[in-house]
Write a protein that holds these residues in place. Structure first.
Motif, PDB file in Angstrom:
ATOM      1  N   PRO A  56      -1.826   1.666   3.360  1.00  4.86           N
ATOM      2  CA  PRO A  56      -0.288   2.066   4.614  1.00  4.86           C
ATOM      3  C   PRO A  56      -1.099   3.559   5.805  1.00  4.86           C
ATOM      4  CG  PRO A  56       1.066   2.161   2.660  1.00  4.86           C
ATOM      5  CD  PRO A  56      -0.621   1.703   2.087  1.00  4.86           C
ATOM      6  N   ARG A  57      -0.907   3.764   6.713  1.00  7.15           N
ATOM      7  CA  ARG A  57      -1.394   4.551   7.623  1.00  7.15           C
ATOM      8  C   ARG A  57      -0.773   5.955   7.522  1.00  7.15           C
ATOM      9  NH1 ARG A  57      -0.653   0.164  11.478  1.00  7.15           N
ATOM     10  NH2 ARG A  57      -2.407  -0.804  13.020  1.00  7.15           N
ATOM     11  N   ARG A  58       0.520   5.722   7.376  1.00  7.61           N
ATOM     12  CA  ARG A  58       1.218   6.775   6.544  1.00  7.61           C
ATOM     13  C   ARG A  58       0.064   8.080   5.267  1.00  7.61           C
ATOM     14  NH1 ARG A  58       4.616   3.528   4.749  1.00  7.61           N
ATOM     15  NH2 ARG A  58       4.748   3.485   2.208  1.00  7.61           N
ATOM     16  N   ALA A 110      -1.976   9.042  -3.069  1.00  8.00           N
ATOM     17  CA  ALA A 110      -2.529  10.231  -3.212  1.00  8.00           C
ATOM     18  C   ALA A 110      -3.662  10.590  -2.731  1.00  8.00           C
ATOM     19  CB  ALA A 110      -1.861  11.180  -4.288  1.00  8.00           C
ATOM     20  N   ASP A 111      -4.961  10.097  -3.134  1.00  7.00           N
ATOM     21  CA  ASP A 111      -6.289   9.637  -1.963  1.00  7.00           C
ATOM     22  C   ASP A 111      -5.898   8.265  -1.693  1.00  7.00           C
ATOM     23  OD1 ASP A 111      -8.403   9.201  -1.429  1.00  7.00           O
ATOM     24  OD2 ASP A 111      -8.974   9.782  -3.324  1.00  7.00           O
ATOM     25  N   PRO A 112      -6.059   8.396   0.015  1.00  9.18           N
ATOM     26  CA  PRO A 112      -6.231   7.030   0.150  1.00  9.18           C
ATOM     27  C   PRO A 112      -7.690   6.581   0.402  1.00  9.18           C
ATOM     28  CG  PRO A 112      -6.693   8.517   1.609  1.00  9.18           C
ATOM     29  CD  PRO A 112      -6.021   9.634   0.738  1.00  9.18           C
ATOM     30  N   GLY A 113      -8.528   6.891  -0.590  1.00  7.01           N
ATOM     31  CA  GLY A 113      -9.886   6.253  -0.590  1.00  7.01           C
ATOM     32  C   GLY A 113      -9.424   5.966  -2.522  1.00  7.01           C
ATOM     33  N   VAL A 114      -8.173   5.739  -2.611  1.00  3.79           N
ATOM     34  CA  VAL A 114      -8.241   5.063  -3.943  1.00  3.79           C
ATOM     35  C   VAL A 114      -8.410   3.581  -4.316  1.00  3.79           C
ATOM     36  CG1 VAL A 114      -6.272   4.316  -3.325  1.00  3.79           C
ATOM     37  CG2 VAL A 114      -6.292   4.564  -5.850  1.00  3.79           C
ATOM     38  N   SER A 221       9.165  -2.186  -1.765  1.00  2.92           N
ATOM     39  CA  SER A 221       9.451  -0.747  -0.771  1.00  2.92           C
ATOM     40  C   SER A 221      10.182  -0.310  -0.050  1.00  2.92           C
ATOM     41  CB  SER A 221       8.216  -0.874  -0.093  1.00  2.92           C
ATOM     42  OG  SER A 221       7.487   0.281   0.828  1.00  2.92           O
ATOM     43  N   ARG A 222      10.891   1.215   0.766  1.00  2.64           N
ATOM     44  CA  ARG A 222      11.755   0.706   2.009  1.00  2.64           C
ATOM     45  C   ARG A 222      10.979   0.621   3.012  1.00  2.64           C
ATOM     46  NH1 ARG A 222      14.084   4.069  -2.275  1.00  2.64           N
ATOM     47  NH2 ARG A 222      13.148   5.829  -1.112  1.00  2.64           N
ATOM     48  N   ARG A 223       9.722   1.909   3.050  1.00  2.00           N
ATOM     49  CA  ARG A 223       8.759   2.470   4.235  1.00  2.00           C
ATOM     50  C   ARG A 223       8.345   1.268   4.576  1.00  2.00           C
ATOM     51  NH1 ARG A 223       7.207   8.233   1.874  1.00  2.00           N
ATOM     52  NH2 ARG A 223       7.018   7.392  -0.092  1.00  2.00           N
ATOM     53  N   ASN A 224       7.915   0.313   4.077  1.00  2.00           N
ATOM     54  CA  ASN A 224       7.067  -0.947   4.321  1.00  2.00           C
ATOM     55  C   ASN A 224       7.213  -1.943   4.450  1.00  2.00           C
ATOM     56  OD1 ASN A 224       4.903   1.113   4.395  1.00  2.00           O
ATOM     57  ND2 ASN A 224       4.386  -0.084   2.224  1.00  2.00           N
ATOM     58  N   SER A 225       9.139  -2.508   4.214  1.00  2.00           N
ATOM     59  CA  SER A 225       9.973  -3.697   4.965  1.00  2.00           C
ATOM     60  C   SER A 225      10.074  -3.984   5.476  1.00  2.00           C
ATOM     61  CB  SER A 225      11.460  -3.756   3.546  1.00  2.00           C
ATOM     62  OG  SER A 225      12.432  -2.492   4.520  1.00  2.00           O
ATOM     63  N   ALA A 226      10.143  -3.492   6.212  1.00  2.00           N
ATOM     64  CA  ALA A 226      10.442  -3.303   8.054  1.00  2.00           C
ATOM     65  C   ALA A 226       8.882  -3.720   8.781  1.00  2.00           C
ATOM     66  CB  ALA A 226      10.878  -2.393   8.811  1.00  2.00           C
TER      67      ALA A 226
END
Length: 395
Positions: A56-58, A110-114, A221-226
């Protein structure tokens, strides 16, 4: 954890990956010998942003279009099939991780490169306990697990009330799992697809994703569901990712063949250059046409998936079944093309340092994957075309 130096955008991602091809090719033989991708290559792909394509971009991810993902993964696979397959699994598992409850995502990303690996073979067991599950068992085919930070392990949870057991994806830090050194195979040998073992691992409830509702289009996921990006069906995305794993080695083998025909003759004939033989012309053209057909099929269903993100329309059962059939047929066409190239390349191409023999073995392995298998996918599509139930929820 993986490094996080990649730009917060997928702009230029394809070009960055193309610049890595010499490095990936240089390690291809060693990747097979070690049965895992070289650490230098893993780090370079992470720094380029390959593992961020579905984050996710966030969290600093890219949310790259399916078209971009297929192009990028094709380039990795062209340099080394095992490296490409590992990359597509890790990039794909990051997408699945983005469907987990938001609390789990905060931990995983927590690390976007995970780097996230995963399995869909439900061999482990999940026992309900207060606040989550205890997972125990062995899960095979864990591609890239040795170079991942998290693993999405599929487990079976008995409901205890007479109903069918539930399939769960459980997000587990790799540090909580053991890896069995059991990946001794002939194709995609460098993908490190060993088995992972969970020994009474406690998984909190927020790190559990139930597979049944997910296949029906529901995830916690609430934040990604939409977000339409995360509304893409996971299994159809896997069809796109594996197409990249087939097209890359096939294109590379065709290019290699184009070079070899100028450099060698045909032993025990009067052809001092293979390029002069009419049989070579037929072989070259047929292999090229098979790959072109595979590219057109891929373009068709990738365009549909990207279009559905834009228009928000749902898929029909026939569309889902067709995409599975198309992905299997792409794999078959690429295998047929590379088999033809391999048979036309002479005995010298059997040497392990010659890439074409590796492409032959890698594409054979890809075609044996149970979700890719061309015959099984054609039968599934034929059932739907005949007005029957697909016979599987995995669409």
């Amino acid at each position: 954890m993986a490094g996080s130096s990649a730009p917060n955008s997928d702009a230029g991602l394809l070009e960055r990956v193309r610049k890595l091809q010499p490095l990936i090719r240089a390690h291809a033989v060693g990747t097979e010998q070690r049965r895992r991708v070289a650490g230098e290559v893993v780090a370079a792909l992470t720094d380029a942003g390959v593992h961020r394509m579905n984050v996710p971009r966030r969290y600093g991810g890219h949310q790259s279009s399916v078209r971009t993902q297929v192009d990028v993964l094709s380039e990795v696979s062209a340099a080394c099939g095992s490296t490409g397959f590992t990359a597509l699994i890790q990039a794909g598992c990051a997408f699945i991780a983005a469907l987990f409850p938001d609390e789990a995502q905060d931990e995983i990303f927590a690390d976007p490169g995970v780097r996230v690996s995963g399995t869909l073979v439900p061999k482990a067991k999940a026992r309900p306990v207060d606040g989550g599950y205890v997972v125990d068992g062995t899960s095979p085919f864990a591609t890239g697990c040795q170079d991942s930070d998290w693993h999405l392990l599929t487990a079976v949870a008995d409901t205890g009330d007479g109903r069918p057991p539930r399939l769960l994806w459980t997000a587990v830090p790799m540090s909580d799992l053991d890896v069995l050194d059991d990946w001794h195979v002939s194709g995609l040998a460098g993908s490190g697809s060993n088995s992972v073992v969970a020994r009474d691992v406690l998984v909190p409830a927020h790190r559990v994703l139930e597979l049944g509702p997910l296949l029906g289009g529901s995830f916690p996921s609430r934040r990604n569901s939409a977000d339409p990006f995360y509304g893409m069906p996971v299994l159809l995305l896997f069809c796109a990712w594996t197409a990249a794993g087939a097209l890359g080695p096939a294109r590379a083998a065709l290019a290699e063949f184009g070079e070899r025909v100028h450099q060698r003759g045909i032993t025990y004939t009067f052809y001092e250059r293979q390029r002069d033989a009419p049989v070579t012309h037929l072989q070259f053209a047929e292999a090229a046409m098979k790959i072109s057909c595979a590219e057109l099929l891929t373009d068709d269903y990738v365009s549909l998936i990207d279009a559905r993100v834009a228009d928000g329309n749902s898929y029909t059962t026939e569309e889902r079944a067709r995409i599975r059939a198309q992905s299997g047929y792409v794999a078959r066409l690429c295998k047929e093309a590379v088999d033809l190239i391999g048979s036309a390349s002479g005995a010298s191409s059997l040497r392990l340092e010659v890439p074409v023999q590796r492409a032959v073995r890698d594409l054979n392995a890809l075609n044996l994957h149970s979700f890719v298998n061309p015959a099984a996918n054609l039968e599934l599509y034929g059932r739907v075309l005949s007005g029957l139930d697909a016979g599987t929820p995995f669409l």
